[in-house]
Enzyme design. Structure first.
Site: not given
Lengths: 460, 190
Positions: A142, A181, A424
């Site tokens: 992303t 993350g 996600e």
């Protein structure tokens, strides 16, 4: 509590047998308890601290140290990599890393991506360092202004046959990788999704293994800007980060080449199937669905026990106030969500079995079932996270003011579930991907569904 | 209809068939609308005209997938009769609740009448009362140790209020009975 003792006095069914059903079999229950026992009694994990009053950095350090201890435990026990995501389900991860696991993306996305999208030579080159902890990775897809519309990503990887390297570049700040993350301060490598160019031609999005920090000093490598994006609704030590490239040179051998290839001279071989590189996303979406049901089970247990203990209202003939669960409104707030735990867990577990089956077919070269799996995984991830998020909020409300307390854990469970509706693949976008597949099926422009397909009802 | 099973309150098979009809109705309707719009406008515009209905269609498909799979799980599993009955009750609650959350869809596409909807509402409340005595065993079956639940409200022993006081005692503002800020100048003395 005497009221709970009454509830447990004479159950209408064998609770252990029901637990076996929930877990998918007696052997699975045993394996789960064995794992939990190891986690709960591990010398570096068994003693917990309250983190509510810690600073952002203190929380990160605390959760990182526990995530590291968990990794050591996985290593000591020799757990199968395919079992790791189950071991790290919300039940356990909420104990080991209550504020978010900085190594979660390393475990549930980075490692599976390498396993599924690197070719055999690449797997053997990197996996040793991944498992001995030299390489800590994340999955950078992303971008700051580009999300679930993967084809719209703007980070470029331009191949130069003379130097046999890719030039990895972030054209402007809108294309900064944003969200992964562990990227903030934890990872030293990333699988980076970028637009591939060879011979001046765009080839679409492809994955690249990129070193972002020095393995010894942990300093960002030349041309790389990396850091943490800051606090969020929940999961604040997941260590979400940003990443920019200023013409970073990446060796040709670092493009993950199980599905597509770039040869030394720059010639390009297409993947066998358009969605072949979606494997990690499918895996992760099924895992998210299972994990979110896990959070719902915890919330349902909390609300159920509280609804028995809590008494409120005009005292009845026995002098006691009524239990709140005996109010019809409370029953409607709590009981359908307990039913949902059972239905959603079993259905999602079936999708997991389906995923395992299709993955083995794809590895054998048969991609016929992949479009339906992709469509179903998109849909289930969206439906389950939406349902669980709404259900946990209803369960929080069922606990009145006490459910608003952090100590109830319901706010954290809500934050966890609702995060799943966003990351996600934002849910609306995922549902539209499913809809595109369904509309094609309904219009007859897709191959007819196989026997047992979930869309046979459309072709009647 | 995708499945002609007539709707009957209390029959899980009839509910599953109705969920299937909703999915099929939603998908085929939006597919037809898209096809018509494609004749008169560019593809992106046609797609955009149907986005809300497309999302609803995908969700309806997802719901059908869930209930279809669970129906198979229940029919295939080999547990005791008591477990079987409990799973059927849970499934009935899930289905009746699903209908109550999307009544318009079930009237429009699912073959239910307004009378069926009224009956379903009453049926759901009856089922909740039936499920109520099993609530604690059903959540105990999730097999969650207290340390994994980590909640003042949800521990096995139900000792809620003691735990809440214990948690409150950890607040740094409770370290001293008189917080340091009190010793700053009072507003009246500034």
């Amino acid at each position: 509590h005497p009221d709970l003792a009454v509830e447990r006095a004479s159950p209408a069914f064998d609770i252990e047998e029901m637990t076996n059903f929930v877990d998918g079999g007696k052997d699975k229950t045993e394996m789960k308890r064995n794992t939990w026992s190891k986690v709960l009694n591990h010398p570096e994990l068994r003693n917990t601290k309250a983190t509510e009053y810690m600073s952002h950095e203190e929380k990160y350090r605390y959760n990182l140290s526990r995530a590291t201890a968990m990794l050591k435990l996985i290593d000591e026990e020799g757990m199968d990599v395919n079992e790791i995501s189950k071991v790290m389900s919300h039940t356990v991860s909420g104990f080991t890393t209550p504020d978010g696991n900085p190594l979660a993306v390393h475990q549930v996305m980075f490692v599976p991506t390498l396993m599924n999208q690197a070719d055999d030579e690449q797997v053997s080159r990197w996996l040793g360092d991944v498992f001995n902890g030299t390489i800590v990775g994340t999955y950078a897809q992303t971008e700051l202004s580009h999300g679930t519309f993967v084809r719209g990503l703007r980070t470029t990887a331009t191949y130069d046959p003379a130097s046999r390297t890719f030039d990895l570049h972030t054209p402007d700040v809108s294309a900064a990788k944003w969200w992964p993350g562990g990227l903030g301060t934890t990872a030293n490598h990333a699988v980076v999704m970028a637009q591939l160019y060879t011979d001046g031609q765009p080839r679409g999005i492809h994955p690249f293994m990129v070193a972002i920090r020095d393995r010894e000093t942990h300093r960002p490598l030349p041309g790389i800007t990396v850091g943490e994006i800051g606090p969020k609704l929940g999961q604040n030590t997941l260590n979400n980060g940003y990443l920019l490239f200023d013409h970073v040179k990446v060796p040709r051998e670092n493009m993950l080449m199980r599905n597509a290839r770039v040869n030394e001279d720059g010639s390009y071989t297409k993947p066998s199937h358009q969605k072949a590189s979606y494997g990690t996303m499918v895996f992760t979406r099924v895992a998210i669905a299972l994990d979110t049901v896990d959070a719902l089970q915890i919330a349902a247990t909390i609300a159920a026990r509280y609804s028995i203990v809590r008494r409120q209202g005009e005292p009845r003939d026995d002098g006691q106030e009524p239990q709140i669960i005996d109010y019809q409104t409370q029953q409607l707030k709590v009981l359908p969500h307990i039913a949902a735990c059972y239905v959603l867990r079993a259905s999602t577990a079936r999708l997991w079995e389906h995923h395992t089956h299709v993955t083995s077919e794809v590895r054998g070269g048969d991609t016929a079932l992949l479009p339906e799996l992709h469509a179903t995984a998109c849909c289930l991830k969206a439906l389950v996270t939406q349902d669980c998020s709404e259900a946990i909020e209803a369960l929080r409300l069922s606990c009145g003011g006490h459910g608003y307390m952090t100590a109830s854990r319901l706010p954290a469970l809500y934050a966890y579930a609702t995060a799943g509706a966003t990351y996600e693949g934002e849910n609306t976008v995922l549902l539209l991907q499913t809809a595109r597949y369904l509309v094609k099926q309904a219009g007859g422009s897709h191959a007819p569904p196989a026997a047992g397909s979930a869309v046979t009802y459309l072709s009647r | 209809p995708a499945d002609d099973t007539p709707f009957a309150v209390g029959s899980p098979a009839a509910y599953v068939a109705a969920v299937g009809r909703v999915a099929r109705g939603r998908v085929t309707e939006v597919a037809a609308a898209l096809q018509a719009d494609r004749q008169t406008m560019p593809e992106p515009d046609a797609w955009n005209q149907s986005l809300v209905q497309l999302v609803a269609a995908a969700l309806a498909h997802g719901r059908y997938f869930v209930v279809r799979e669970f129906a198979e799980v229940v029919s295939q599993q080999s547990s005791s009769r008591a477990i079987q009955q409990m799973l059927e009750l849970l499934f009935s609650v899930y289905l009746a609740h699903a209908v109550s959350r999307a009544e318009g869809d079930f009237i429009t596409y699912g073959g239910l009448t307004p009378s069926d909807i009224r009956l379903n509402r009453r049926h759901l409340l009856r089922l909740l009362a039936e499920l109520r005595p099993h609530m604690i065993p059903l959540t105990d079956a999730f097999d969650l140790p207290d340390r994994l639940i980590n909640s003042t409200l949800g521990a096995w022993d139900g000792d809620v209020y003691r735990r809440m006081f214990e948690q409150a005692s950890h607040s740094p503002l409770n370290t001293d009975e008189v917080p340091a800020s009190f010793h700053q100048a009072m507003r009246s003395k500034l």
